[in-house]
Design an enzyme around this catalytic site. Structure first.
Site, PDB file in Angstrom:
ATOM      1  N   PRO A 273       0.823  -1.201   0.000  1.00 58.80           N
ATOM      2  CA  PRO A 273       0.000   0.000   0.000  1.00 58.80           C
ATOM      3  C   PRO A 273       0.862   1.258   0.000  1.00 58.80           C
ATOM      4  O   PRO A 273       1.824   1.359   0.760  1.00 58.80           O
ATOM      5  CB  PRO A 273      -0.771  -0.118   1.321  1.00 58.80           C
ATOM      6  CG  PRO A 273       0.147  -0.888   2.207  1.00 58.80           C
ATOM      7  CD  PRO A 273       0.917  -1.831   1.323  1.00 58.80           C
ATOM      8  N   GLY A 274       0.553   2.177  -0.879  1.00 57.49           N
ATOM      9  CA  GLY A 274       1.184   3.494  -0.825  1.00 57.49           C
ATOM     10  C   GLY A 274       0.143   4.469  -0.301  1.00 57.49           C
ATOM     11  O   GLY A 274       0.223   4.995   0.815  1.00 57.49           O
ATOM     12  N   TYR A 315      -5.546  13.555 -13.388  1.00 58.31           N
ATOM     13  CA  TYR A 315      -6.455  12.397 -13.370  1.00 58.31           C
ATOM     14  C   TYR A 315      -7.912  12.815 -13.180  1.00 58.31           C
ATOM     15  O   TYR A 315      -8.763  11.951 -13.002  1.00 58.31           O
ATOM     16  CB  TYR A 315      -6.134  11.467 -12.190  1.00 58.31           C
ATOM     17  CG  TYR A 315      -4.719  10.987 -12.063  1.00 58.31           C
ATOM     18  CD1 TYR A 315      -4.179  10.068 -12.954  1.00 58.31           C
ATOM     19  CD2 TYR A 315      -3.922  11.420 -11.000  1.00 58.31           C
ATOM     20  CE1 TYR A 315      -2.885   9.597 -12.796  1.00 58.31           C
ATOM     21  CE2 TYR A 315      -2.628  10.950 -10.839  1.00 58.31           C
ATOM     22  CZ  TYR A 315      -2.117  10.035 -11.749  1.00 58.31           C
ATOM     23  OH  TYR A 315      -0.840   9.569 -11.585  1.00 58.31           O
ATOM     24  N   CYS A 342      -0.363  29.050 -15.662  1.00 64.63           N
ATOM     25  CA  CYS A 342      -0.997  29.657 -16.841  1.00 64.63           C
ATOM     26  C   CYS A 342      -1.525  28.612 -17.798  1.00 64.63           C
ATOM     27  O   CYS A 342      -1.057  28.482 -18.937  1.00 64.63           O
ATOM     28  CB  CYS A 342      -0.008  30.587 -17.530  1.00 64.63           C
ATOM     29  SG  CYS A 342       0.290  32.007 -16.505  1.00 64.63           S
ATOM     30  N   TYR A 371       1.032  10.885  -3.478  1.00 64.94           N
ATOM     31  CA  TYR A 371       1.222  11.423  -4.821  1.00 64.94           C
ATOM     32  C   TYR A 371       0.912  12.923  -4.880  1.00 64.94           C
ATOM     33  O   TYR A 371       0.477  13.432  -5.908  1.00 64.94           O
ATOM     34  CB  TYR A 371       0.370  10.625  -5.831  1.00 64.94           C
ATOM     35  CG  TYR A 371       0.518   9.134  -5.687  1.00 64.94           C
ATOM     36  CD1 TYR A 371       1.681   8.506  -6.113  1.00 64.94           C
ATOM     37  CD2 TYR A 371      -0.478   8.355  -5.090  1.00 64.94           C
ATOM     38  CE1 TYR A 371       1.840   7.137  -5.947  1.00 64.94           C
ATOM     39  CE2 TYR A 371      -0.326   6.983  -4.922  1.00 64.94           C
ATOM     40  CZ  TYR A 371       0.832   6.388  -5.354  1.00 64.94           C
ATOM     41  OH  TYR A 371       0.992   5.031  -5.201  1.00 64.94           O
TER      42      TYR A 371
HETATM   43  N1  LLP Z   1       2.909  -1.474  -6.049  1.00 63.94           N
HETATM   44  C1  LLP Z   1       3.165  -1.186  -7.333  1.00 63.94           C
HETATM   45  C2  LLP Z   1       3.918  -2.127  -8.149  1.00 63.94           C
HETATM   46  C3  LLP Z   1       2.715   0.043  -7.870  1.00 63.94           C
HETATM   47  O1  LLP Z   1       2.961   0.326  -9.140  1.00 63.94           O
HETATM   48  C4  LLP Z   1       1.984   0.939  -7.048  1.00 63.94           C
HETATM   49  C5  LLP Z   1       1.512   2.216  -7.571  1.00 63.94           C
HETATM   50  C6  LLP Z   1       1.745   0.581  -5.714  1.00 63.94           C
HETATM   51  C7  LLP Z   1       2.225  -0.637  -5.247  1.00 63.94           C
HETATM   52  C8  LLP Z   1       1.022   1.466  -4.753  1.00 63.94           C
HETATM   53  O2  LLP Z   1      -0.292   1.685  -5.106  1.00 63.94           O
HETATM   54  P1  LLP Z   1      -1.278   2.429  -4.058  1.00 63.94           P
HETATM   55  O3  LLP Z   1      -1.433   1.537  -2.859  1.00 63.94           O
HETATM   56  O4  LLP Z   1      -0.653   3.712  -3.691  1.00 63.94           O
HETATM   57  O5  LLP Z   1      -2.542   2.603  -4.802  1.00 63.94           O
HETATM   58  N2  LLP Z   1      -0.003   8.807  -9.145  1.00 63.94           N
HETATM   59  C9  LLP Z   1      -1.231   8.056  -9.049  1.00 63.94           C
HETATM   60  C10 LLP Z   1      -1.032   6.684  -8.506  1.00 63.94           C
HETATM   61  C11 LLP Z   1      -0.003   5.885  -9.276  1.00 63.94           C
HETATM   62  C12 LLP Z   1       0.285   4.569  -8.662  1.00 63.94           C
HETATM   63  C13 LLP Z   1       1.407   3.869  -9.339  1.00 63.94           C
HETATM   64  N3  LLP Z   1       1.731   2.614  -8.765  1.00 63.94           N
HETATM   65  C14 LLP Z   1      -2.248   8.855  -8.232  1.00 63.94           C
HETATM   66  O6  LLP Z   1      -1.940   9.986  -7.843  1.00 63.94           O
HETATM   67  O7  LLP Z   1      -3.358   8.397  -8.005  1.00 63.94           O
END
Ligand code: LLP
Length: 419
Positions: A273-274, A315, A342, A371
């Site tokens: 989880p991120g 997004y 701008c 992010y």
């Molecule tokens: N593991 C892998 C291999 C990933 O590519 C990602 C996210 C994660 C874990 C973590 O995903 P999460 O739990 O955060 O959903 N910039 C975008 C999100 C891009 C995510 C890319 N990969 C946003 O602002 O929504």
């Protein structure tokens, strides 16, 4: 969505007035509540660890501030890193190499060499990467990222697991790839897949775990290797809107770990989880600098644009906003909240009912931890903003805001042009 305390019309965050934080550190500024961050980590770790040995590989692409990483290191987190920069940043924050797993995509040989030298774990994304890694070393344990044919996410831009995706080993090549790695002499430790980011339904997790379990058993019978860990990726969504449901982590963990335990001999479940860990630990404070009535639309002009928070522009993401110094006042008008970049696409929020806005108001943008700063830029030659950590009523700067000189650092004017 998380509610914050209201102290006589002022938004409180981490035991402090959000307005005081904005006054003291300037705006725009990302502000993280240490307690929420720790709680989020403990919630997701605890949900799974009650059922089986668990590793939380925090996907640090969401937020790589060194102080935030240090907190997660104290909590015992592991790391999902996607670049040598992320690996080295996490080492600097104190993570031991064995708690960092590198999952790159389209990895160059020089990056692979640097990653191997750190001693962190490597999760291989392609057959090409496997062969190139074998030329550097085979004396390391590895795992593979597979393309599970299951995709999820809040936007097509962040769906990663569908058939034909650029990520992972295609399903019809998984067995031959594990067999090849075994022949090359690698120790095979695990398997990984990631379907996408920020979906709010549980089905993709169930589906990907089914695919992973089946594949673990095929690898055992066809390659003769029992894998130790199964990593089903990240993507646990969080509620960005007041009416959004919260992920039922206990239910998710129970179903997933039951499947893994019933169907395989896997010892450890891992997830990455991120967003879940950092998202609602952090708000972005930005100040109203301009109010405009354009007839059919009213604008609140703020000092954060898509250089500071790109998710709405990139997004179409929704971030809840509130006026921190009018926290008890009802919405009286619909506003567009727009920044100083701008481009017409530069916005923070559309069509939001807010109390009457005035210059000087402090606008809190919710769910900024994932992010947010990580995707900020210097576009329009705007220095990146500061980051602050609050903990039970105390605030500390954890990143200085950039200054104008930072914009020029690394640029070179050839002498002949300045004569
Ligand atoms: N593991 C892998 C291999 C990933 O590519 C990602 C996210 C994660 C874990 C973590 O995903 P999460 O739990 O955060 O959903 N910039 C975008 C999100 C891009 C995510 C890319 N990969 C946003 O602002 O929504």
């Amino acid at each position: 969505m998380r509610d914050y305390e209201n102290d006589n019309g002022t938004m409180m965050f981490g035991g402090m007035s959000a307005v005081d934080i904005a006054d003291r550190f300037g705006t725009p500024v990302y502000v993280t509540d240490e307690q929420i961050l720790r709680q989020n980590y403990r919630n997701i770790y605890g949900a799974f660890a009650q059922y089986m040995p668990t590793e939380i590989h925090y996907a640090c692409k969401a937020n790589t501030n060194l102080a935030i990483l240090s907190i997660l290191n104290q909590e015992g987190s592991h790391i999902d890193a996607v670049s040598i920069g992320e690996v080295l940043t996490c080492l600097k924050a104190g993570f031991p190499a064995e708690r960092i797993m590198y999952t790159g995509v389209n990895v160059s040989n020089s990056e692979l060499e640097q990653v191997v030298a750190t001693g962190c774990r490597i999760n291989v994304d392609s057959q090409s990467e496997l062969e190139r890694l074998a030329k550097i070393t085979t004396d390391i344990p590895i795992s593979f990222r597979i393309t599970p044919g299951v995709s999820s996410g809040h936007s097509a831009k962040v769906m990663t697991g569908g058939k034909g995706a650029k990520f992972g080993i295609p399903m019809d090549k998984v067995i031959e790839t594990y067999a090849r790695a075994k022949d090359l002499g690698f120790e095979l430790k695990g398997i990984h897949a990631h379907t996408g980011s920020g979906g709010l339904t549980v089905e993709p997790f169930m589906d990907v775990v089914d695919v992973l379990c089946e594949t673990v058993n095929d690898i055992k019978s066809e390659v003769g290797v029992q894998l130790e860990f199964l990593d089903f990726g990240g993507g646990v969504g969080v509620p960005y809107k007041p009416q959004d449901p919260e992920a039922d982590l206990n239910e998710l963990a129970m179903v997933i770990t039951d499947t893994i335990k019933d169907e395989t001999d896997i010892k450890t479940v891992a997830l990455e989880p991120g967003r879940y860990v950092v998202c609602d630990s952090t708000i972005l404070l930005t100040r109203c600098v301009d109010v405009k009535d354009a007839g059919i639309k009213k604008y609140i002009g703020v000092d954060a644009g898509f250089n500071t928070l790109i998710r709405p522009a990139f997004y179409d993401s929704y971030h809840y906003v509130a006026i921190a110094n009018k926290f008890n006042k009802a919405g009286v008008a619909k506003y567009e909240i727009v920044g100083p970049i701008c481009e017409t696409g530069d916005y923070i929020a559309h069509d939001r009912a807010l109390p009457e806005a005035e210059e000087g108001d402090v606008i809190a943008v919710y769910c900024g931890g994932a992010y947010g700063f990580a995707m900020s830029s210097n576009y329009n030659s705007r220095p990146r903003c500061a980051e602050v950590l609050v903990n039970q009523g105390e605030a500390e700067l954890i990143r200085e805001k950039e200054d104008i000189e930072d914009l020029w650092r690394h640029q070179i004017i050839p002498a002949r042009l300045s004569e």
